[in-house]
Motif scaffolding. Structure first.
Motif, PDB file in Angstrom:
ATOM      1  N   LEU A 353       0.835  -1.194   0.000  1.00  0.00           N
ATOM      2  CA  LEU A 353       0.000   0.000   0.000  1.00  0.00           C
ATOM      3  C   LEU A 353       0.873   1.247   0.000  1.00  0.00           C
ATOM      4  N   ASN A 354       0.269   2.364  -0.318  1.00  0.00           N
ATOM      5  CA  ASN A 354       0.930   3.664  -0.233  1.00  0.00           C
ATOM      6  C   ASN A 354       0.293   4.444   0.912  1.00  0.00           C
ATOM      7  N   GLU A 355       0.917   4.358   2.086  1.00  0.00           N
ATOM      8  CA  GLU A 355       0.414   5.030   3.282  1.00  0.00           C
ATOM      9  C   GLU A 355      -1.042   4.668   3.553  1.00  0.00           C
ATOM     10  N   GLY A 356      -1.362   3.392   3.444  1.00  0.00           N
ATOM     11  CA  GLY A 356      -2.708   2.905   3.750  1.00  0.00           C
ATOM     12  C   GLY A 356      -3.658   2.902   2.573  1.00  0.00           C
ATOM     13  N   ASP A 357      -3.187   3.337   1.409  1.00  0.00           N
ATOM     14  CA  ASP A 357      -4.051   3.401   0.224  1.00  0.00           C
ATOM     15  C   ASP A 357      -3.618   2.382  -0.829  1.00  0.00           C
ATOM     16  N   LEU A 358      -4.595   1.944  -1.618  1.00  0.00           N
ATOM     17  CA  LEU A 358      -4.303   1.044  -2.723  1.00  0.00           C
ATOM     18  C   LEU A 358      -3.453   1.745  -3.777  1.00  0.00           C
ATOM     19  N   ILE A 359      -2.598   0.980  -4.419  1.00  0.00           N
ATOM     20  CA  ILE A 359      -1.795   1.481  -5.540  1.00  0.00           C
ATOM     21  C   ILE A 359      -2.451   0.980  -6.823  1.00  0.00           C
ATOM     22  N   TYR A 360      -2.901   1.909  -7.645  1.00  0.00           N
ATOM     23  CA  TYR A 360      -3.659   1.518  -8.841  1.00  0.00           C
ATOM     24  C   TYR A 360      -2.775   0.696  -9.789  1.00  0.00           C
ATOM     25  N   SER A 361      -3.414  -0.167 -10.566  1.00  0.00           N
ATOM     26  CA  SER A 361      -2.695  -0.940 -11.575  1.00  0.00           C
ATOM     27  C   SER A 361      -3.234  -0.693 -12.988  1.00  0.00           C
ATOM     28  N   GLU A 362      -4.473  -0.163 -13.095  1.00  0.00           N
ATOM     29  CA  GLU A 362      -5.104   0.080 -14.393  1.00  0.00           C
ATOM     30  C   GLU A 362      -5.495   1.553 -14.488  1.00  0.00           C
ATOM     31  N   ASP A 363      -5.090   2.199 -15.585  1.00  0.00           N
ATOM     32  CA  ASP A 363      -5.397   3.612 -15.778  1.00  0.00           C
ATOM     33  C   ASP A 363      -6.792   3.761 -16.383  1.00  0.00           C
ATOM     34  N   PHE A 364      -7.629   4.596 -15.758  1.00  0.00           N
ATOM     35  CA  PHE A 364      -9.007   4.740 -16.228  1.00  0.00           C
ATOM     36  C   PHE A 364      -9.089   5.278 -17.656  1.00  0.00           C
ATOM     37  N   ARG A 365      -8.059   5.999 -18.096  1.00  0.00           N
ATOM     38  CA  ARG A 365      -8.088   6.531 -19.467  1.00  0.00           C
ATOM     39  C   ARG A 365      -7.950   5.413 -20.503  1.00  0.00           C
ATOM     40  N   LYS A 366      -7.306   4.321 -20.122  1.00  0.00           N
ATOM     41  CA  LYS A 366      -7.244   3.169 -21.025  1.00  0.00           C
ATOM     42  C   LYS A 366      -8.626   2.522 -21.148  1.00  0.00           C
ATOM     43  N   VAL A 367      -9.387   2.530 -20.048  1.00  0.00           N
ATOM     44  CA  VAL A 367     -10.765   2.037 -20.101  1.00  0.00           C
ATOM     45  C   VAL A 367     -11.588   2.910 -21.043  1.00  0.00           C
ATOM     46  N   TYR A 368     -11.483   4.235 -20.888  1.00  0.00           N
ATOM     47  CA  TYR A 368     -12.212   5.145 -21.770  1.00  0.00           C
ATOM     48  C   TYR A 368     -11.820   4.935 -23.229  1.00  0.00           C
ATOM     49  N   ALA A 369     -10.533   4.774 -23.471  1.00  0.00           N
ATOM     50  CA  ALA A 369     -10.056   4.555 -24.843  1.00  0.00           C
ATOM     51  C   ALA A 369     -10.672   3.290 -25.428  1.00  0.00           C
ATOM     52  N   THR A 370     -10.805   2.259 -24.598  1.00  0.00           N
ATOM     53  CA  THR A 370     -11.411   1.005 -25.035  1.00  0.00           C
ATOM     54  C   THR A 370     -12.866   1.211 -25.441  1.00  0.00           C
ATOM     55  N   ILE A 371     -13.605   1.936 -24.618  1.00  0.00           N
ATOM     56  CA  ILE A 371     -15.020   2.184 -24.904  1.00  0.00           C
ATOM     57  C   ILE A 371     -15.175   3.029 -26.163  1.00  0.00           C
ATOM     58  N   LEU A 372     -14.379   4.071 -26.276  1.00  0.00           N
ATOM     59  CA  LEU A 372     -14.460   4.939 -27.454  1.00  0.00           C
ATOM     60  C   LEU A 372     -14.125   4.182 -28.732  1.00  0.00           C
ATOM     61  N   LYS A 373     -13.033   3.421 -28.702  1.00  0.00           N
ATOM     62  CA  LYS A 373     -12.566   2.751 -29.917  1.00  0.00           C
ATOM     63  C   LYS A 373     -13.391   1.509 -30.249  1.00  0.00           C
ATOM     64  N   ASN A 374     -13.607   0.637 -29.275  1.00  0.00           N
ATOM     65  CA  ASN A 374     -14.215  -0.657 -29.556  1.00  0.00           C
ATOM     66  C   ASN A 374     -15.743  -0.639 -29.521  1.00  0.00           C
ATOM     67  N   TRP A 375     -16.329   0.267 -28.739  1.00  0.00           N
ATOM     68  CA  TRP A 375     -17.780   0.282 -28.614  1.00  0.00           C
ATOM     69  C   TRP A 375     -18.424   1.385 -29.445  1.00  0.00           C
ATOM     70  N   LEU A 376     -17.921   2.614 -29.291  1.00  0.00           N
ATOM     71  CA  LEU A 376     -18.503   3.750 -30.003  1.00  0.00           C
ATOM     72  C   LEU A 376     -17.853   3.998 -31.361  1.00  0.00           C
ATOM     73  N   LYS A 377     -16.789   3.249 -31.663  1.00  0.00           N
ATOM     74  CA  LYS A 377     -16.088   3.345 -32.952  1.00  0.00           C
ATOM     75  C   LYS A 377     -15.609   4.769 -33.227  1.00  0.00           C
ATOM     76  N   ALA A 378     -15.064   5.396 -32.208  1.00  0.00           N
ATOM     77  CA  ALA A 378     -14.531   6.754 -32.314  1.00  0.00           C
ATOM     78  C   ALA A 378     -13.008   6.713 -32.304  1.00  0.00           C
ATOM     79  N   ASP A 379     -12.402   7.819 -32.666  1.00  0.00           N
ATOM     80  CA  ASP A 379     -10.944   7.951 -32.655  1.00  0.00           C
ATOM     81  C   ASP A 379     -10.511   8.307 -31.235  1.00  0.00           C
TER      82      ASP A 379
END
Length: 394
Positions: A353-379
């Motif tokens: 942990l980082n001072e009692g907090d979780l350390i992220y492993s997945e960036d939310f912007r990669k999730v957004y990029a996935t939705i835009l590209k694969n679902w909404l077919k956007a650039d």
């Protein structure tokens, strides 16, 4: 026509949203229904910072039970040998078993901010933690679509105020809580009398023209919401009513690909389990009705329901049987068109942990990029500036 200051201010309040979205309102005047089988995104925001560790439970992790000796969920519904789900989300367990739910664990961003307002801005704008943007990720999607399409696709938020997520540079979504109330407001005598009057002053003239467009399209939204009004039963909660509005619009011919809803507050500093259970119960019932409605109309495989919260909570409980602001969290994805189901990655690492907090492993912007590209077919690169790849769950 002369108009008193008080009347002008009243008119201006209706037009305030319209000033931000003239292109959207003009586009809605066209008979431009979605093409058959067009993908639709529904975003459900968990406002206030939902506690992810009491949502997807590390059911065999001794650290979890030690650090949360009073608020740990001990009767979770089993998903895997290592993970369970909060029992108040029993329908999510059913979706999981049916292969209609994906869960991305430990989602966050570098240098996380624990302020509700700032972290929500980061999530909604898809900015870096030290970057301040005035546009949202879905608003920039609208900008991209409006540039590319003759009749641009659009977004609607079921709320009284428009979120940053749906504000673009040139195009913005339309926010309303109830189509009927929007229509009734637009039909008041002062508003209806404006469309036929000409004004020489450029600013006032633009105000009236925009109001005229708003009046026309308020009727359009209202009529579409009634066109194929759902007969399905929805819970009486506000979220249930909001999902019912979305379902009616999805089944109509309105040209909308993105719907945005929110529920909360999940800011559970005190007596967390009671509040979270009530919110989860409302969500569970509303989502169950919505999914059943979409399935009965053959639409579920074309719908993606995504959830997020601005941050998670700290690993250890506090002295008030609650949890304080934390960092990483999970995201849910519900659809009949998922390519990968279940838990998409490992549970959070409670040993590091980082001072009692979780350390992220997945960036939310990669999730957004996935939705835009694969679902909404956007650039996605144009919308987000993200060029680090996408996931393969949709």
């Amino acid at each position: 026509m002369l108009i008193k200051r008080r009347e002008f201010l009243k008119i201006s309040s209706l037009a305030a949203a319209s000033f931000m979205m003239p292109n959207f309102l003009k586009a809605m005047a066209f008979d431009d229904a979605l093409e058959p089988n067009q993908k639709i995104l529904v975003v459900l925001q968990f406002t206030g910072g939902n506690d992810g560790l009491n949502t997807i439970i590390p059911s065999r992790n001794d650290i979890y039970f030690r650090e949360r000796n009073k608020i740990a969920i001990r009767n979770s519904l089993s998903l895997t040998d290592e993970a369970g789900i909060n029992p108040a989300l029993s329908y999510f367990k059913e979706l999981y078993d049916n292969g209609e739910l994906s869960v991305m664990n430990n989602v966050g961003y570098p240098d996380p901010d624990k302020s509700h307002f700032r972290s929500m801005d980061i999530w909604q704008s898809a900015s870096k933690s030290n970057e301040y943007l005035e546009t949202g990720w879905l608003g920039r999607y609208l900008d991209e679509e409006c540039y590319r399409c003759e009749h641009p696709t659009q977004a609607l938020e079921v709320d009284d105020m428009l979120s940053l997520a749906l504000k673009g540079e040139d195009n913005k979504a339309f926010a309303f809580k109830d189509p009927k109330r929007l229509y009734q407001t637009s039909q008041e005598k002062y508003f209806k009398s404006l469309y036929d009057h000409h004004h020489d002053d450029e600013t006032v003239s633009y105000l009236y023209q925009t109001l005229g467009s708003t009046i026309n399209n308020a009727g359009y939204i209202f009529e579409e919401s009634k066109a194929k009004k759902t007969d399905a039963a929805y819970p009486a909660s506000q979220l249930g009513k909001d999902f019912k509005t979305v379902a009616s619009l999805i089944k109509s011919d309105i040209n909308t690909r993105v719907y945005y809803l929110s529920v909360g507050s999940f800011d559970t500093h005190v007596n967390q389990n009671e509040r979270q259970q009530k919110l989860f119960s409302d969500i569970n019932e509303a989502v169950q009705s919505f999914v059943a409605d979409m399935k009965s109309n053959g639409l579920f495989e074309h719908i993606l329901l995504m959830t997020f919260s601005e941050f998670g909570r700290r690993v250890a409980q506090n002295a008030s049987n609650g949890t304080d602001h934390g960092t990483a969290n999970q995201m849910f994805f519900i659809s009949g068109g998922l390519k990968r189901k279940g838990l998409l990655n490992a549970l959070p690492d409670l040993q590091h942990l980082n001072e009692g907090d979780l350390i992220y492993s997945e960036d939310f912007r990669k999730v957004y990029a996935t939705i835009l590209k694969n679902w909404l077919k956007a650039d996605s690169a144009k919308v987000l500036g993200w060029k680090n790849g996408v996931y393969d769950f949709i």
